[in-house]
Enzyme design. Structure first.
Site, mmCIF file in Angstrom:
data_model
loop_
_atom_site.group_PDB
_atom_site.id
_atom_site.type_symbol
_atom_site.label_atom_id
_atom_site.label_comp_id
_atom_site.label_asym_id
_atom_site.label_seq_id
_atom_site.Cartn_x
_atom_site.Cartn_y
_atom_site.Cartn_z
ATOM 1 N N GLY A 13 0.972 -1.184 -0.254
ATOM 2 C CA GLY A 13 -0.377 0.428 -0.022
ATOM 3 C C GLY A 13 0.674 1.374 -0.171
ATOM 4 N NE ARG A 74 -2.400 -4.412 -1.429
ATOM 5 C CZ ARG A 74 -1.805 -4.197 -0.513
ATOM 6 N NH1 ARG A 74 -0.897 -4.680 0.200
ATOM 7 N NH2 ARG A 74 -2.561 -2.583 -0.070
ATOM 8 C CG ASP A 105 3.774 -7.046 7.844
ATOM 9 O OD1 ASP A 105 2.793 -6.284 6.944
ATOM 10 O OD2 ASP A 105 2.422 -6.752 9.086
ATOM 11 C CB THR A 127 2.743 0.713 6.492
ATOM 12 O OG1 THR A 127 1.013 0.679 6.905
ATOM 13 C CG2 THR A 127 3.080 0.146 7.819
ATOM 14 C CG ASP A 129 -2.389 -0.005 8.534
ATOM 15 O OD1 ASP A 129 -3.732 1.771 8.073
ATOM 16 O OD2 ASP A 129 -2.514 -0.762 7.898
ATOM 17 C CG ASP A 131 1.028 -2.883 10.258
ATOM 18 O OD1 ASP A 131 1.822 -2.503 9.362
ATOM 19 O OD2 ASP A 131 -0.400 -3.498 9.675
ATOM 20 N NE ARG A 173 -5.626 -3.715 4.830
ATOM 21 C CZ ARG A 173 -5.317 -4.473 4.186
ATOM 22 N NH1 ARG A 173 -4.613 -5.511 3.575
ATOM 23 N NH2 ARG A 173 -4.092 -3.939 4.459
HETATM 24 P P1 ATP Z 1 0.693 -2.844 3.852
HETATM 25 O O1 ATP Z 1 1.271 -2.897 5.057
HETATM 26 O O2 ATP Z 1 0.007 -1.649 3.029
HETATM 27 O O3 ATP Z 1 -0.551 -3.271 3.050
HETATM 28 P P2 ATP Z 1 2.913 -3.993 2.746
HETATM 29 O O4 ATP Z 1 4.030 -4.456 2.348
HETATM 30 O O5 ATP Z 1 2.219 -5.501 3.951
HETATM 31 O O6 ATP Z 1 1.877 -3.001 3.044
HETATM 32 P P3 ATP Z 1 1.474 -6.823 1.127
HETATM 33 O O7 ATP Z 1 0.683 -6.741 0.053
HETATM 34 O O8 ATP Z 1 1.369 -7.634 2.124
HETATM 35 O O9 ATP Z 1 1.994 -5.030 1.468
HETATM 36 O O10 ATP Z 1 3.274 -7.467 0.543
HETATM 37 C C1 ATP Z 1 4.031 -6.802 -0.852
HETATM 38 C C2 ATP Z 1 3.832 -7.385 -1.894
HETATM 39 O O11 ATP Z 1 5.219 -7.909 -1.131
HETATM 40 C C3 ATP Z 1 3.112 -7.996 -1.836
HETATM 41 O O12 ATP Z 1 2.210 -8.437 -3.363
HETATM 42 C C4 ATP Z 1 4.391 -9.047 -2.566
HETATM 43 O O13 ATP Z 1 4.596 -9.071 -4.007
HETATM 44 C C5 ATP Z 1 5.334 -9.135 -1.752
HETATM 45 N N1 ATP Z 1 5.246 -10.409 -0.227
HETATM 46 C C6 ATP Z 1 4.235 -10.514 0.806
HETATM 47 N N2 ATP Z 1 4.437 -11.697 1.467
HETATM 48 C C7 ATP Z 1 5.025 -12.293 0.840
HETATM 49 C C8 ATP Z 1 5.871 -13.198 0.796
HETATM 50 N N3 ATP Z 1 5.306 -14.335 2.165
HETATM 51 N N4 ATP Z 1 6.791 -13.968 0.163
HETATM 52 C C9 ATP Z 1 7.234 -13.502 -0.385
HETATM 53 N N5 ATP Z 1 6.311 -12.062 -1.258
HETATM 54 C C10 ATP Z 1 6.099 -11.316 -0.523
#
Ligand code: ATP
Length: 322
Positions: A13, A74, A105, A127, A129, A131, A173
């Site tokens: 995000g 994503r 994360d 982020t 959030d 979090d 969330r």
């Molecule tokens: P936000 O907190 O804003 O949701 P985020 O970084 O946690 O941000 P995610 O959609 O969970 O957002 O992760 C971003 C991208 O990181 C995913 O679309 C994927 O490409 C990669 N990713 C997430 N989890 C994994 C995993 N376990 N292994 C490999 N790649 C991952």
């Protein structure tokens, strides 16, 4: 051997301040005599070799902009081993010896995987959030807090004029930090977050009634996105109290906007620190802020940490907003 070239990407995000972090990464790398390239659309850009060679001017005029000039995504393909191998191959082919990943994360889990493929990675927490357990303040959180506060202040003007109750959903969330802090800042009668079980009669109806008896005629109820259901909640409040009640979902406006001073400074410090870590030969680490200092943790350790919800602050919020 000194690193000659690094890449920077934004993933997951978007959050205001990501651009300031990208700028700091690029400028620090260039100041150290390295080459640097931006990667468009997160891990998808690494898989598809969607790279932008950067010089000092590539990152001009972005420090004050929300969103991310590198776009974000994503990436489902990156979750697969083949995707991760393709991304690592892009790095090797282009001489990229380290990657700075700006995101949440999930993005750090991706950075772990890319590190396992032999490409050193450093994460920067961005982020709204807030979090990320190892980090007291993530990039974008302060801007989102201020955006929510300004919007709810506006709602309050109209709620006050009409003796209304507003039930407002803010983002978060799984985490209620945004809701808790915004709730305090706007003087919410009740704050509903995923971390604390709530009872509609006790925590909403009784509090509205008790406050009504003291002479107050307008009310703000803050509900974290993870709880949801603000339409039904508003209907129920109106039915049970007779007070005209409107639901409002603030939605994606909370993600946008020019980053605050705090987010720009934090992003600049973190961007700089991430490049320093790569230069020291470190990898699989996440930059964090603790007690206003920039620190770093192993990503595995950081992902296993838990961030306690500030229950004392939650109690204070309810004590003073009556
Ligand atoms: P936000 O907190 O804003 O949701 P985020 O970084 O946690 O941000 P995610 O959609 O969970 O957002 O992760 C971003 C991208 O990181 C995913 O679309 C994927 O490409 C990669 N990713 C997430 N989890 C994994 C995993 N376990 N292994 C490999 N790649 C991952």
């Amino acid at each position: 051997m000194a690193i000659k070239k690094i890449a920077v990407l934004t993933s997951g995000g978007d959050a205001p301040g990501m651009n300031a972090a990208v700028r700091a990464v690029a400028r620090t790398a260039l100041a150290k005599g390295m080459e640097v390239c931006g990667v468009y659309r997160g891990y998808d850009g690494l898989i598809n070799e969607n790279l932008l060679p950067m010089d000092l001017r590539t990152v001009s005029d972005i420090i004050h902009r929300g969103g991310t000039a590198l776009y974000t995504a994503r990436s489902e393909e990156f979750r697969t081993l083949e995707g991760q191998q393709k991304a690592a191959e892009t790095c090797r082919k282009n001489g990229i010896e380290g990657v700075v990943v700006i995101g949440g994360d999930g993005s750090f889990r991706g950075a772990q995987d890319l590190t396992r493929q032999g490409i050193p990675c450093i994460g920067i927490p961005a982020t709204i959030d807030n979090d990320i357990s190892c980090c007291e303040y993530t990039i974008g959180y302060d801007t989102a807090l201020n955006t929510c506060m300004h919007m709810i202040d506006k709602l309050r003007d109209t709620s006050q004029s009409h003796d209304r109750c507003s039930v407002v959903e803010v983002m978060g969330r799984r985490a209620g930090y945004l809701a808790l802090n915004v709730g305090i800042a706007v003087g919410a009668t009740t704050i509903v977050v995923p971390e604390v079980p709530f009872d509609f009669d006790r925590d909403i109806l009784e509090r509205i009634k008790a406050t009504y008896e003291t002479g107050k005629r307008h009310f703000i109820i803050i509900v974290a996105e993870g709880i949801g259901g603000v339409d039904e909640m508003a209907k129920k409040i109106e039915e049970k109290t007779g007070i005209e009640t409107r639901p409002t979902v603030l939605g994606h406006v909370q993600r946008g906007g020019s980053p605050t001073v705090r987010d720009r400074v934090l992003a600049s410090r973190m961007g700089n620190a991430a490049v320093e870590l790569l230069c020291k030969g470190l990898s699989n680490r996440v930059v964090a802020m603790q007690m206003n200092s920039i620190v770093d943790f192993d990503i595995d350790e950081a992902l296993a940490m838990k961030k306690p919800f500030d229950r004392a602050m939650y109690e204070v919020a309810h004590q003073i907003s009556i």
